[in-house]
Design a protein around this motif. Structure first.
Motif, PDB file in Angstrom:
ATOM      1  N   CYS A 165     -29.012  39.903   4.935  1.00  0.00           N
ATOM      2  CA  CYS A 165     -30.389  39.422   5.053  1.00  0.00           C
ATOM      3  C   CYS A 165     -30.358  38.105   5.814  1.00  0.00           C
ATOM      4  CB  CYS A 165     -31.013  39.172   3.679  1.00  0.00           C
ATOM      5  SG  CYS A 165     -31.323  40.650   2.720  1.00  0.00           S
ATOM      6  N   SER A 166     -31.263  37.965   6.771  1.00  0.00           N
ATOM      7  CA  SER A 166     -31.361  36.700   7.501  1.00  0.00           C
ATOM      8  C   SER A 166     -32.481  35.827   6.937  1.00  0.00           C
ATOM      9  CB  SER A 166     -31.589  36.965   8.990  1.00  0.00           C
ATOM     10  OG  SER A 166     -32.771  37.700   9.181  1.00  0.00           O
ATOM     11  N   LYS A 167     -33.168  36.331   5.920  1.00  0.00           N
ATOM     12  CA  LYS A 167     -34.225  35.568   5.247  1.00  0.00           C
ATOM     13  C   LYS A 167     -33.993  35.643   3.739  1.00  0.00           C
ATOM     14  CE  LYS A 167     -37.611  36.530   8.821  1.00  0.00           C
ATOM     15  NZ  LYS A 167     -38.846  37.210   9.148  1.00  0.00           N
ATOM     16  N   SER A 168     -34.059  34.500   3.083  1.00  0.00           N
ATOM     17  CA  SER A 168     -33.810  34.465   1.644  1.00  0.00           C
ATOM     18  C   SER A 168     -34.865  35.249   0.854  1.00  0.00           C
ATOM     19  CB  SER A 168     -33.715  33.030   1.141  1.00  0.00           C
ATOM     20  OG  SER A 168     -34.810  32.267   1.581  1.00  0.00           O
ATOM     21  N   LEU A 169     -36.113  35.236   1.308  1.00  0.00           N
ATOM     22  CA  LEU A 169     -37.151  35.971   0.583  1.00  0.00           C
ATOM     23  C   LEU A 169     -36.961  37.484   0.681  1.00  0.00           C
ATOM     24  CD1 LEU A 169     -40.331  33.793   1.232  1.00  0.00           C
ATOM     25  CD2 LEU A 169     -38.774  33.791  -0.727  1.00  0.00           C
ATOM     26  N   SER A 170     -36.350  37.961   1.759  1.00  0.00           N
ATOM     27  CA  SER A 170     -36.003  39.388   1.859  1.00  0.00           C
ATOM     28  C   SER A 170     -34.966  39.737   0.797  1.00  0.00           C
ATOM     29  CB  SER A 170     -35.453  39.721   3.242  1.00  0.00           C
ATOM     30  OG  SER A 170     -36.399  39.465   4.236  1.00  0.00           O
ATOM     31  N   ALA A 171     -34.012  38.830   0.572  1.00  0.00           N
ATOM     32  CA  ALA A 171     -32.997  39.053  -0.456  1.00  0.00           C
ATOM     33  C   ALA A 171     -33.620  39.035  -1.851  1.00  0.00           C
ATOM     34  CB  ALA A 171     -31.905  37.994  -0.335  1.00  0.00           C
ATOM     35  N   VAL A 172     -34.587  38.140  -2.065  1.00  0.00           N
ATOM     36  CA  VAL A 172     -35.291  38.090  -3.355  1.00  0.00           C
ATOM     37  C   VAL A 172     -35.969  39.431  -3.615  1.00  0.00           C
ATOM     38  CG1 VAL A 172     -37.295  37.083  -4.538  1.00  0.00           C
ATOM     39  CG2 VAL A 172     -35.641  35.587  -3.416  1.00  0.00           C
ATOM     40  N   ASP A 173     -36.691  39.940  -2.628  1.00  0.00           N
ATOM     41  CA  ASP A 173     -37.366  41.237  -2.775  1.00  0.00           C
ATOM     42  C   ASP A 173     -36.367  42.348  -3.078  1.00  0.00           C
ATOM     43  OD1 ASP A 173     -39.821  40.063  -2.270  1.00  0.00           O
ATOM     44  OD2 ASP A 173     -39.841  40.614  -0.143  1.00  0.00           O
ATOM     45  N   LEU A 174     -35.244  42.328  -2.380  1.00  0.00           N
ATOM     46  CA  LEU A 174     -34.211  43.345  -2.575  1.00  0.00           C
ATOM     47  C   LEU A 174     -33.664  43.303  -3.999  1.00  0.00           C
ATOM     48  CD1 LEU A 174     -32.685  45.447  -0.843  1.00  0.00           C
ATOM     49  CD2 LEU A 174     -31.026  43.672  -0.339  1.00  0.00           C
ATOM     50  N   LEU A 175     -33.423  42.120  -4.511  1.00  0.00           N
ATOM     51  CA  LEU A 175     -32.902  41.987  -5.876  1.00  0.00           C
ATOM     52  C   LEU A 175     -33.933  42.383  -6.926  1.00  0.00           C
ATOM     53  CD1 LEU A 175     -30.917  38.672  -5.463  1.00  0.00           C
ATOM     54  CD2 LEU A 175     -29.950  40.911  -5.997  1.00  0.00           C
ATOM     55  N   LEU A 176     -35.194  42.046  -6.693  1.00  0.00           N
ATOM     56  CA  LEU A 176     -36.234  42.393  -7.664  1.00  0.00           C
ATOM     57  C   LEU A 176     -36.491  43.894  -7.725  1.00  0.00           C
ATOM     58  CD1 LEU A 176     -38.765  39.459  -7.166  1.00  0.00           C
ATOM     59  CD2 LEU A 176     -37.186  39.822  -9.082  1.00  0.00           C
ATOM     60  N   LYS A 177     -36.276  44.595  -6.614  1.00  0.00           N
ATOM     61  CA  LYS A 177     -36.444  46.055  -6.597  1.00  0.00           C
ATOM     62  C   LYS A 177     -35.365  46.753  -7.415  1.00  0.00           C
ATOM     63  CE  LYS A 177     -38.730  46.428  -2.126  1.00  0.00           C
ATOM     64  NZ  LYS A 177     -38.598  46.896  -0.733  1.00  0.00           N
TER      65      LYS A 177
ATOM     66  N   PRO B 215     -34.110  28.406   5.629  1.00  0.00           N
ATOM     67  CA  PRO B 215     -35.537  28.069   5.588  1.00  0.00           C
ATOM     68  C   PRO B 215     -36.219  28.756   4.397  1.00  0.00           C
ATOM     69  CG  PRO B 215     -35.054  29.571   7.394  1.00  0.00           C
ATOM     70  CD  PRO B 215     -33.748  29.242   6.750  1.00  0.00           C
ATOM     71  N   THR B 216     -37.330  28.288   3.993  1.00  0.00           N
ATOM     72  CA  THR B 216     -38.159  28.804   2.902  1.00  0.00           C
ATOM     73  C   THR B 216     -37.518  28.606   1.533  1.00  0.00           C
ATOM     74  OG1 THR B 216     -39.029  30.471   4.423  1.00  0.00           O
ATOM     75  CG2 THR B 216     -39.587  30.721   2.104  1.00  0.00           C
ATOM     76  N   MET B 217     -36.347  29.194   1.298  1.00  0.00           N
ATOM     77  CA  MET B 217     -35.647  29.032   0.026  1.00  0.00           C
ATOM     78  C   MET B 217     -34.173  28.795   0.326  1.00  0.00           C
ATOM     79  SD  MET B 217     -35.120  31.679  -3.184  1.00  0.00           S
ATOM     80  CE  MET B 217     -36.816  31.712  -3.727  1.00  0.00           C
ATOM     81  N   ASP B 218     -33.689  27.589   0.015  1.00  0.00           N
ATOM     82  CA  ASP B 218     -32.279  27.305   0.267  1.00  0.00           C
ATOM     83  C   ASP B 218     -31.417  27.887  -0.861  1.00  0.00           C
ATOM     84  OD1 ASP B 218     -32.521  25.559  -1.906  1.00  0.00           O
ATOM     85  OD2 ASP B 218     -32.173  23.752  -0.730  1.00  0.00           O
ATOM     86  N   GLY B 219     -30.124  27.692  -0.747  1.00  0.00           N
ATOM     87  CA  GLY B 219     -29.199  28.242  -1.733  1.00  0.00           C
ATOM     88  C   GLY B 219     -29.431  27.723  -3.139  1.00  0.00           C
ATOM     89  N   PHE B 220     -29.801  26.448  -3.264  1.00  0.00           N
ATOM     90  CA  PHE B 220     -30.080  25.899  -4.592  1.00  0.00           C
ATOM     91  C   PHE B 220     -31.316  26.567  -5.194  1.00  0.00           C
ATOM     92  CE2 PHE B 220     -28.185  21.853  -2.666  1.00  0.00           C
ATOM     93  CZ  PHE B 220     -26.899  22.169  -3.076  1.00  0.00           C
ATOM     94  N   GLY B 221     -32.361  26.740  -4.399  1.00  0.00           N
ATOM     95  CA  GLY B 221     -33.561  27.437  -4.867  1.00  0.00           C
ATOM     96  C   GLY B 221     -33.254  28.871  -5.248  1.00  0.00           C
ATOM     97  N   PHE B 222     -32.360  29.500  -4.499  1.00  0.00           N
ATOM     98  CA  PHE B 222     -31.976  30.880  -4.797  1.00  0.00           C
ATOM     99  C   PHE B 222     -31.224  30.953  -6.128  1.00  0.00           C
ATOM    100  CE2 PHE B 222     -30.020  35.017  -4.179  1.00  0.00           C
ATOM    101  CZ  PHE B 222     -31.008  35.716  -3.503  1.00  0.00           C
ATOM    102  N   LEU B 223     -30.367  29.976  -6.385  1.00  0.00           N
ATOM    103  CA  LEU B 223     -29.679  29.941  -7.683  1.00  0.00           C
ATOM    104  C   LEU B 223     -30.677  29.749  -8.825  1.00  0.00           C
ATOM    105  CD1 LEU B 223     -26.473  27.940  -6.763  1.00  0.00           C
ATOM    106  CD2 LEU B 223     -26.541  30.219  -7.801  1.00  0.00           C
ATOM    107  N   HIS B 224     -31.686  28.909  -8.619  1.00  0.00           N
ATOM    108  CA  HIS B 224     -32.744  28.751  -9.629  1.00  0.00           C
ATOM    109  C   HIS B 224     -33.449  30.092  -9.863  1.00  0.00           C
ATOM    110  CE1 HIS B 224     -32.725  24.485 -10.504  1.00  0.00           C
ATOM    111  NE2 HIS B 224     -32.647  24.208  -9.211  1.00  0.00           N
TER     112      HIS B 224
END
Length: 175
Positions: free
Chosen positions: A47-59, A74-83
């Motif tokens: 994924c080149s976008k963190s929000l795409s990865a979020v969607d993938l994990l939630l599915k 951009p949008t969500m950095d690694g720290f935000g993703f860990l949160h």
């Protein structure tokens, strides 16, 4: 038995090949990681976008064994993703990667739950994704996450045992 070690946490069963989610804005890095993972018989989703990865994990359509993410996104950095992973209680080992070699960034990533921190550029992409090299952070995460979960569960049990119930079903706290 002398020298034996007993643990209430069982070793995880690791599959022969891993499903890996890689998140980075740099397409060249994604291509190199994907090539290396494929050479080592791992399935990789990029994924080149963190929000795409979020969607993938939630599915929850893919059972990932490992997430590797660039810190500076951009949008969500690694720290935000860990949160996000912590908030959603997504139990997947996470490796942060970055050109940022600073101790504060590494410490923050590990404190938030990353099981490893890789400094880019990697010397050799080919060998970094061998199963034996990925096994250690996955096992480290397993024991860390299970220990924390066990501690949380025991705290919840303590809270329940400190509460008594009156005859009308109302909870009363013990003093």
């Amino acid at each position: 038995m002398a020298g034996s070690y007993s643990s209430s946490i069982d070793m995880p069963e690791l599959p022969p090949n891993f499903n890996i989610l890689v998140i980075d804005i740099d397409c060249k890095v994604l291509e190199l990681i994907e090539k290396s993972c494929n050479e080592n018989s791992h399935q990789v989703t990029t994924c080149s976008k963190s929000l795409s990865a979020v969607d993938l994990l939630l599915k929850k359509e893919i059972d990932f064994h490992l997430i590797i993410m660039e810190l500076h996104m951009p949008t969500m950095d690694g720290f935000g993703f860990l949160h996000f992973l912590n908030k959603e209680v997504i139990d997947v080992p996470f490796i942060m990667m970055s050109e940022d070699n600073s101790a504060p960034s590494q410490q923050k990533a590990l404190t938030l739950g990353a099981c490893n921190y890789w400094v880019k550029p990697f010397l050799d992409y080919k060998y970094i994704f061998e199963r034996k090299r990925l096994r250690s952070p996955i096992i480290r995460h397993h024991f860390h996450f299970r220990r924390i979960r066990k501690n949380i569960d025991s705290l919840e049990d303590d809270e329940i045992s400190e509460t008594s119930y009156s005859s009308d079903g109302e909870a009363e706290a013990d003093d």
